[in-house]
Design an enzyme around this catalytic site. Structure first.
Site, PDB file in Angstrom:
ATOM      1  N   ASP A 156      51.560  66.378 112.684  1.00 31.20           N
ATOM      2  CA  ASP A 156      51.646  65.856 111.332  1.00 31.20           C
ATOM      3  C   ASP A 156      50.988  64.474 111.358  1.00 31.20           C
ATOM      4  OD1 ASP A 156      52.621  65.540 108.623  1.00 31.20           O
ATOM      5  OD2 ASP A 156      54.117  64.179 109.470  1.00 31.20           O
ATOM      6  N   LEU A 157      50.605  63.969 110.191  1.00 31.44           N
ATOM      7  CA  LEU A 157      49.917  62.663 110.161  1.00 31.44           C
ATOM      8  C   LEU A 157      50.849  61.520 109.760  1.00 31.44           C
ATOM      9  CD1 LEU A 157      47.154  61.116 110.299  1.00 31.44           C
ATOM     10  CD2 LEU A 157      46.918  61.611 107.863  1.00 31.44           C
ATOM     11  N   ASP A 158      51.301  61.576 108.498  1.00 34.58           N
ATOM     12  CA  ASP A 158      52.094  60.473 107.937  1.00 34.58           C
ATOM     13  C   ASP A 158      53.434  60.339 108.640  1.00 34.58           C
ATOM     14  OD1 ASP A 158      50.217  59.847 105.795  1.00 34.58           O
ATOM     15  OD2 ASP A 158      50.834  61.756 104.914  1.00 34.58           O
ATOM     16  N   THR A 215      52.130  55.533 107.670  1.00 38.58           N
ATOM     17  CA  THR A 215      51.833  55.637 106.235  1.00 38.58           C
ATOM     18  C   THR A 215      53.002  56.188 105.423  1.00 38.58           C
ATOM     19  OG1 THR A 215      50.733  57.669 106.884  1.00 38.58           O
ATOM     20  CG2 THR A 215      49.314  55.830 106.262  1.00 38.58           C
ATOM     21  N   LYS A 234      59.582  63.751 102.408  1.00 36.53           N
ATOM     22  CA  LYS A 234      58.725  63.655 103.598  1.00 36.53           C
ATOM     23  C   LYS A 234      58.132  65.021 103.946  1.00 36.53           C
ATOM     24  CE  LYS A 234      60.570  59.572 105.893  1.00 36.53           C
ATOM     25  NZ  LYS A 234      61.357  59.086 107.035  1.00 36.53           N
ATOM     26  N   GLY A 235      56.839  65.062 104.136  1.00 35.14           N
ATOM     27  CA  GLY A 235      56.160  66.295 104.521  1.00 35.14           C
ATOM     28  C   GLY A 235      55.867  67.235 103.372  1.00 35.14           C
ATOM     29  N   VAL A 236      56.423  66.908 102.209  1.00 32.86           N
ATOM     30  CA  VAL A 236      56.316  67.797 101.044  1.00 32.86           C
ATOM     31  C   VAL A 236      55.088  67.424 100.215  1.00 32.86           C
ATOM     32  CG1 VAL A 236      57.529  68.426  98.918  1.00 32.86           C
ATOM     33  CG2 VAL A 236      58.809  68.129 101.038  1.00 32.86           C
ATOM     34  N   ARG A 266      52.415  66.619  97.138  1.00 33.59           N
ATOM     35  CA  ARG A 266      52.535  65.617  96.074  1.00 33.59           C
ATOM     36  C   ARG A 266      53.286  66.161  94.851  1.00 33.59           C
ATOM     37  NH1 ARG A 266      46.837  63.475  94.434  1.00 33.59           N
ATOM     38  NH2 ARG A 266      46.678  63.435  96.712  1.00 33.59           N
ATOM     39  N   SER A 320      48.601  68.446 108.227  1.00 31.88           N
ATOM     40  CA  SER A 320      49.195  67.525 107.248  1.00 31.88           C
ATOM     41  C   SER A 320      49.089  68.084 105.837  1.00 31.88           C
ATOM     42  CB  SER A 320      48.443  66.183 107.309  1.00 31.88           C
ATOM     43  OG  SER A 320      48.747  65.396 106.179  1.00 31.88           O
ATOM     44  N   ALA A 321      50.096  67.782 105.017  1.00 34.98           N
ATOM     45  CA  ALA A 321      50.073  68.207 103.616  1.00 34.98           C
ATOM     46  C   ALA A 321      49.198  67.297 102.768  1.00 34.98           C
ATOM     47  CB  ALA A 321      51.495  68.199 103.065  1.00 34.98           C
ATOM     48  N   SER A 322      48.756  66.184 103.362  1.00 37.61           N
ATOM     49  CA  SER A 322      48.103  65.152 102.543  1.00 37.61           C
ATOM     50  C   SER A 322      46.647  65.453 102.210  1.00 37.61           C
ATOM     51  CB  SER A 322      48.176  63.805 103.249  1.00 37.61           C
ATOM     52  OG  SER A 322      47.480  62.833 102.494  1.00 37.61           O
ATOM     53  N   LYS A 323      46.311  65.216 100.943  1.00 37.15           N
ATOM     54  CA  LYS A 323      44.911  65.323 100.508  1.00 37.15           C
ATOM     55  C   LYS A 323      44.156  64.042 100.868  1.00 37.15           C
ATOM     56  CE  LYS A 323      45.526  68.646  96.777  1.00 37.15           C
ATOM     57  NZ  LYS A 323      46.792  68.794  96.047  1.00 37.15           N
ATOM     58  N   ASN A 324      44.886  63.040 101.337  1.00 38.87           N
ATOM     59  CA  ASN A 324      44.253  61.773 101.750  1.00 38.87           C
ATOM     60  C   ASN A 324      44.058  61.682 103.264  1.00 38.87           C
ATOM     61  OD1 ASN A 324      44.134  60.287  99.132  1.00 38.87           O
ATOM     62  ND2 ASN A 324      46.340  60.619  99.182  1.00 38.87           N
ATOM     63  N   LYS A 379      54.940  72.688 102.966  1.00 40.08           N
ATOM     64  CA  LYS A 379      56.004  72.786 103.960  1.00 40.08           C
ATOM     65  C   LYS A 379      57.322  72.795 103.186  1.00 40.08           C
ATOM     66  CE  LYS A 379      53.335  69.811 107.099  1.00 40.08           C
ATOM     67  NZ  LYS A 379      53.219  68.489 107.737  1.00 40.08           N
ATOM     68  N   GLU A 411      56.443  66.376 114.403  1.00 44.10           N
ATOM     69  CA  GLU A 411      56.815  66.140 113.003  1.00 44.10           C
ATOM     70  C   GLU A 411      57.864  65.045 112.863  1.00 44.10           C
ATOM     71  OE1 GLU A 411      56.703  66.593 109.863  1.00 44.10           O
ATOM     72  OE2 GLU A 411      55.218  68.166 109.573  1.00 44.10           O
ATOM     73  N   ASP A 412      57.818  64.360 111.719  1.00 44.76           N
ATOM     74  CA  ASP A 412      58.880  63.389 111.415  1.00 44.76           C
ATOM     75  C   ASP A 412      59.740  63.846 110.239  1.00 44.76           C
ATOM     76  OD1 ASP A 412      56.811  63.011 109.498  1.00 44.76           O
ATOM     77  OD2 ASP A 412      57.666  61.069 108.984  1.00 44.76           O
TER      78      ASP A 412
HETATM   79  C1  G6P Z   1      52.515  64.179 103.706  1.00 44.65           C
HETATM   80  C2  G6P Z   1      53.584  63.158 103.386  1.00 44.65           C
HETATM   81  C3  G6P Z   1      54.193  63.381 102.021  1.00 44.65           C
HETATM   82  C4  G6P Z   1      53.108  63.528 100.973  1.00 44.65           C
HETATM   83  C5  G6P Z   1      52.162  64.670 101.328  1.00 44.65           C
HETATM   84  C6  G6P Z   1      51.018  64.821 100.332  1.00 44.65           C
HETATM   85  O1  G6P Z   1      53.107  65.361 104.067  1.00 44.65           O
HETATM   86  O2  G6P Z   1      54.610  63.191 104.347  1.00 44.65           O
HETATM   87  O3  G6P Z   1      55.028  62.297 101.720  1.00 44.65           O
HETATM   88  O4  G6P Z   1      53.669  63.777  99.699  1.00 44.65           O
HETATM   89  O5  G6P Z   1      51.616  64.415 102.624  1.00 44.65           O
HETATM   90  O6  G6P Z   1      50.199  63.683 100.435  1.00 44.65           O
HETATM   91  P1  G6P Z   1      49.064  63.269  99.414  1.00 44.65           P
HETATM   92  O7  G6P Z   1      48.354  62.143 100.103  1.00 44.65           O
HETATM   93  O8  G6P Z   1      48.175  64.462  99.209  1.00 44.65           O
HETATM   94  O9  G6P Z   1      49.730  62.874  98.142  1.00 44.65           O
HETATM   95 MG    MG Z   2      55.198  63.176 108.085  1.00 42.00          MG
END
Ligand code: G6P
Ligand code: MG
Length: 217
Positions: free
Chosen positions: A9-11, A17, A45-47, A49, A114-118, A145, A169-170
């Site tokens: 996982d990233l964040d 972050t 967390k991990g969920v 946006r 990672s779930a993040s688009k960033n 997730k 994972e955190d």
């Molecule tokens: C990670 C973080 C979440 C965040 C998700 C989507 O999993 O733990 O807190 O909501 O990514 O990130 P994003 O950058 O796409 O909003």
């Molecule tokens: Mg995380």
């Protein structure tokens, strides 16, 4: 089963972050008069946006239209992107880079899950991108997730079976996702997940890659 791959996982695992996600949601919630605190944040967390904002609404007993939800998510992301626009390699969590280097030197394949688009911009700005054989982020998955999609895609891109992979994972959602996908888990940094993972480390400085393999393999 031999462990051949690590999926990270990233964040909150590789980079510090998770606090920016919290601060960005907090800013949005305050502006909208919604209740939201650091305990509620554990559920986010991990969920993804969108799902995160739905959880905030549920906690407040509120409902909104799809369009309004989208608009709020866009605003939160604006705050978040503002925070991470100044991110540097300094915000890589202690020992993470060394742990990745060690794992790769031992022939373990590495993926981001990672779930993040960033995630792309964070990997680039911190210089972590070259440490991965595969990168699965929020732009490549549709199921949040605790659905295991992000980790199953990671294993597939590494050309490994789920049971050959360990997920770092955190978040509770992430630990459950990995178990749902048939993978072993290492909780990192967040004591909230300690009771639910196969092994726990407070930080990557605590253990080397071969020790992890031995512990959970
Ligand atoms: C990670 C973080 C979440 C965040 C998700 C989507 O999993 O733990 O807190 O909501 O990514 O990130 P994003 O950058 O796409 O909003
Ligand atoms: Mg995380």
């Amino acid at each position: 089963m031999m462990i051949k791959g690590f999926i990270f996982d990233l964040d909150g695992v590789l980079v510090d972050t998770a606090k920016y996600h919290y601060l960005a949601w907090k800013k949005l919630a305050d502006e909208m008069g919604l209740h939201f605190n650091i305990r509620d944040n554990e559920l986010l967390k991990g969920v993804s946006r969108e799902r995160s904002f739905e959880i905030i609404l549920e906690l407040n007993g509120k409902e909104m239209s799809r369009e309004e939800i989208q608009e709020c998510c866009t605003r939160k992301n604006g705050f978040y992107v503002d925070f991470i626009s100044r991110i540097t390699p300094e915000e890589i969590l202690p020992g993470a880079r060394e742990f990745l280097t060690d794992a790769r030197s031992k022939g373990i394949r590495t993926a981001l899950g990672s779930a993040s688009k960033n995630a792309g911009i964070i990997l680039e700005r911190t210089g972590l991108l070259p440490f991965f054989d595969a990168v699965i982020d929020g732009t490549k998955v549709s199921l949040a997730k605790p659905n295991p999609e992000v980790f199953l895609k990671g294993a597939e891109e590494l050309k490994l079976l789920p049971e050959e992979c360990v997920v770092f994972e955190d978040s509770m959602a992430g630990i459950v996702a990995a178990h749902n996908g048939g993978m072993k888990t290492v909780g990192v940094g967040n004591r909230e997940v300690e009771g639910c993972c196969d092994a726990f480390i407070a930080s990557f400085t605590e253990m080397t890659a071969p020790v992890i393999v031995k512990k959970v393999g």
